[in-house]
Design a protein around this motif. Structure first.
Motif, PDB file in Angstrom:
ATOM      1  N   PHE A  19      44.340  56.846  36.952  1.00  0.00           N
ATOM      2  CA  PHE A  19      44.003  55.694  37.789  1.00  0.00           C
ATOM      3  C   PHE A  19      44.635  54.385  37.325  1.00  0.00           C
ATOM      4  CE2 PHE A  19      40.414  58.698  38.088  1.00  0.00           C
ATOM      5  CZ  PHE A  19      40.430  58.937  39.455  1.00  0.00           C
ATOM      6  N   GLY A  24      42.073  50.653  39.843  1.00  0.00           N
ATOM      7  CA  GLY A  24      42.566  51.829  40.539  1.00  0.00           C
ATOM      8  C   GLY A  24      41.469  52.832  40.813  1.00  0.00           C
ATOM      9  N   LEU A  25      40.585  53.022  39.851  1.00  0.00           N
ATOM     10  CA  LEU A  25      39.456  53.934  40.039  1.00  0.00           C
ATOM     11  C   LEU A  25      38.540  53.433  41.144  1.00  0.00           C
ATOM     12  CD1 LEU A  25      37.695  56.336  39.232  1.00  0.00           C
ATOM     13  CD2 LEU A  25      36.724  54.925  37.399  1.00  0.00           C
ATOM     14  N   TRP A  28      40.170  54.078  44.520  1.00  0.00           N
ATOM     15  CA  TRP A  28      40.127  55.482  44.914  1.00  0.00           C
ATOM     16  C   TRP A  28      38.725  55.885  45.369  1.00  0.00           C
ATOM     17  CZ3 TRP A  28      37.835  60.147  43.686  1.00  0.00           C
ATOM     18  CH2 TRP A  28      38.484  61.298  44.140  1.00  0.00           C
ATOM     19  N   THR A 186      44.139  59.300  47.329  1.00  0.00           N
ATOM     20  CA  THR A 186      45.161  59.294  46.282  1.00  0.00           C
ATOM     21  C   THR A 186      46.411  58.552  46.741  1.00  0.00           C
ATOM     22  OG1 THR A 186      44.313  61.396  45.426  1.00  0.00           O
ATOM     23  CG2 THR A 186      46.552  60.769  44.783  1.00  0.00           C
ATOM     24  N   LEU A 189      45.781  55.014  46.091  1.00  0.00           N
ATOM     25  CA  LEU A 189      45.860  54.746  44.660  1.00  0.00           C
ATOM     26  C   LEU A 189      47.311  54.647  44.195  1.00  0.00           C
ATOM     27  CD1 LEU A 189      44.717  54.644  41.737  1.00  0.00           C
ATOM     28  CD2 LEU A 189      44.717  57.151  41.785  1.00  0.00           C
ATOM     29  N   ARG A 193      49.394  51.445  42.512  1.00  0.00           N
ATOM     30  CA  ARG A 193      50.115  51.454  41.248  1.00  0.00           C
ATOM     31  C   ARG A 193      51.575  51.049  41.445  1.00  0.00           C
ATOM     32  NH1 ARG A 193      48.286  56.407  37.425  1.00  0.00           N
ATOM     33  NH2 ARG A 193      49.628  55.169  36.071  1.00  0.00           N
TER      34      ARG A 193
END
Length: 646
Positions: A19, A24-25, A28, A186, A189, A193
């Motif tokens: 993540f 990021g976590l 998601w 995903t 996510l 990133r």
């Protein structure tokens, strides 16, 4: 260090790898919960019957279908293929992802009621989301966790109190949909990133959230088609490519190999699209790599072969030929013709609308063509050539035909700008409802991309004239190299499907679904957009909330006041989306052309308007527009029953 501390350290390392950071976590988990709100456990498109029944077989440890759990007749299952008297499905890579979820849900259902199991699953993710939000910097942890937990608990309690029975045999289908939900989350996510690495966390979060809230990714998240998984894998390949360009040494080689790994996995999902993804990656990678030493090429080649091994093994087990995918095999429906065959001269670059029922490399209908041609050759090389010949012919034909369609403005307009009632498309297959949307109608935030010609024009005539001297691709910055890869992928993945579009049952031009995350990346590369996100974040959030409220009110008001049917309601919403796209384009282009006259706040409002209308489209699609299956959470069913019906 104690064993418990060591385990926690490893888990944190794994979480950082997956993540990147807590943001990021949170993204998601939030997207996962968002997609699950309007989740219906049911079959929306006809060709899901074949893949769902194949999943049941795969979960039982076999490739061929023996139990027709989700359909009573073979004729209602486009996509089933017959080999030596046995029935096989397709998209085995996508189904393999769902198999562990089938085992988990069916195992838990032995002790928990299936309906409560799904509600509890969503509540668990909701509590995890609330807890992680409470740990973010600048957040009142106690208040956030308390209020959020109470909200999740109330939703769960409401679902329990209104729960109806859910047939346990539907759990395999639910697991299939969960795998697509996970893939869509995903994708958000990975986009976070990718964009955050170039432009910072705030812009990255906006990009990831926009992918789930303001694009068709949210629409297809609970509909188990291959497109969402392919989109996530394409985006992952782009991210790995970007990392390889800004890293050094072994880290760069590992990331470069990972890009080929993600592209190779697509072969197990849909070999036709993988052919082009791998091809574009190979060309751009070789042109931009710092080094193409034999050792490096050997590594990426072996990784690609390893990633494609599941596809090769599956093909060998089914057809006896590792290069012959199920789509080349006789189709059960439509008299036994193969589903994936080269276009004939009469089909090439013809009126795709008039051929609305014509099959192709991706839809669930029979193309009526012949299989691999040529005389029999029992040698291994001859066998491979017999299978790969039609694939190569079709791939080359798809590119040629796609380029030919570029001189057809009417078709391009129907695909990219305005749908409406398109002559030649056989709407009888949709019960005469005009529910197909063009790409801009489904994703109005892409109006932002009209600023790109302005940026190019300024670069051509501005003070940066020196930088316009031709340079080798490998001398470009890592960011520019990534841009080159994204543009090449988007162009190729669009062109190869143009000969088949517009087509019925596309809804949001789903064949171009993998291009949508790439386009959102392009939106984030526009400076005016980034400035609005970073300098006017509060305005963006507030304007989005107001836009969503306005969109729901005005669309529902139009449905009730005008007495619209389904197709009319979808087209009514599409017109509002186009208006929002126009406002967005004006704001962003204005800021790009005259930055002193258009403030970041105005751009933030312009971005929020199409985002709000698209979110409304996702919500109303789940609650009003389309009815199929049973809601995973009965509390949502209660809310839907209060809304207008079409």
């Amino acid at each position: 260090m104690s064993d418990g501390a060591a385990v926690r350290r490893r888990l944190r390392t794994l979480a950082r790898w997956a993540f990147a950071d807590r943001y990021g976590l949170v993204l998601w988990l939030g997207l996962f919960c968002w997609f699950g709100l309007t989740w219906r456990v049911g079959i929306f498109l006809q060709d899901t019957y074949a893949t769902a029944n194949t999943l049941v077989a795969l979960a039982d440890g076999q490739l061929h279908v023996t139990e027709i759990r989700y359909s009573l007749t073979l004729g209602s299952q486009p996509g089933l293929h017959r080999v030596d008297g046995l029935l096989y499905g397709r998209n085995y890579g996508q189904l393999a992802l769902a198999v562990p979820l089938v085992w988990a849900l069916e195992g838990l259902a032995t002790v928990v009621d299936p309906r409560l199991l799904l509600a509890g699953l969503w509540a668990g993710f909701g509590l995890a989301f609330v807890t992680q939000v409470g740990r973010l910097d600048g957040v009142d942890r106690e208040r956030t966790v308390t209020v959020g937990s109470m909200t999740v608990a109330l939703l769960f309690a409401g679902s329990v109190l209104t729960a109806t029975d859910l047939d346990p045999t539907r759990l395999a289908l639910a697991a299939y949909q969960l795998s697509t939900i996970a893939a869509a989350a995903t994708a958000g996510l990975v986009l976070y990133r990718l964009v955050a690495d170039w432009h910072g966390r705030r812009v990255g979060l906006a990009a990831g959230a926009a992918l789930g809230l303001a694009t068709p990714v949210g629409f297809w998240a609970t509909i188990p088609k291959r497109h969402t998984l392919v989109a996530a894998l394409v985006l992952a390949a782009v991210y790995a490519f970007a990392v390889s360009r800004r890293s050094e040494g072994r880290a760069a080689l590992r990331a470069r190999a990972a890009a080929y790994a993600f592209a190779g996995v697509i072969t197990w999902v849909h070999a036709f699209e993988a052919f082009f993804v791998v091809g574009v990656l190979g060309v751009v990678d070789l042109l931009t790599a710092r080094s193409n030493r034999p050792r490096d090429l050997l590594v990426v080649g072996l990784v690609l072969l390893l990633a494609a091994t599941p596809m090769l093994a599956t093909n060998s087990a089914i057809s006896g030929n590792p290069a012959e995918p199920p789509r080349l095999l006789p189709n059960v429906e439509g008299g036994g013709g193969v589903e994936f065959s080269p276009a004939t001269d009469g089909e090439a670059s013809g009126n795709a609308g008039a051929g609305g029922e014509r099959g192709g490399p991706a839809d669930g209908t029979d193309s009526g063509g012949e299989g691999a041609s040529g005389g029999p050759d029992s040698s291994p090389l001859g066998t491979v050539l017999d299978a790969t010949g039609p694939i190569g012919e079709f791939a080359g034909g798809a590119v040629v035909d796609g380029v030919r369609t570029l001189d057809d403005p009417a078709r391009l307009s129907n695909v990219f700008v305005r749908s409406g009632h398109i002559p030649g498309v056989k709407y009888r297959l949709n019960e005469y409802e005009v529910i197909e949307l063009a790409l801009l109608e489904a994703t109005p935030i892409l109006g932002t991309l009209l600023a790109l010609p302005v940026l190019v024009g300024r670069r051509l005539v501005g003070t940066e004239r020196r930088s316009l001297r031709p340079s080798q691709p490998r001398r470009l910055s890592p960011r520019r190299q990534t841009d080159l890869f994204v543009v090449a992928l988007a162009v190729v993945l669009t062109v190869i499907y143009l000969p088949r579009l517009p087509l019925y049952s596309q809804l949001t031009v789903r064949y171009l679904h993998p291009v949508v995350p790439l386009a959102v990346y392009g939106v984030c590369r526009v400076p005016a957009v980034r400035t609005a996100v970073t300098d006017a974040t509060g305005w963006l959030i507030r304007a989005y909330a107001l836009s969503l409220l306005f969109a729901v009110v005005v669309v529902l008001g139009g449905i009730v006041g005008l007495g619209l049917a389904l197709g009319e309601a979808v087209q009514y919403h599409a017109l509002w989306n186009l208006a929002a796209a126009a406002v967005c384009a004006i704001a962003v282009v204005g800021r790009t052309a005259a930055p002193t006259r258009v403030s970041p706040r105005a751009v933030a409002v312009g971005l929020a308007l199409p985002a709000g209308f698209t979110t409304a489209l996702l919500v109303l699609s789940g609650l009003v527009y389309f009815e199929y299956g049973a809601y995973a959470f009965d509390l949502v069913r209660v809310v839907a029953d209060l809304l207008p019906t079409l």
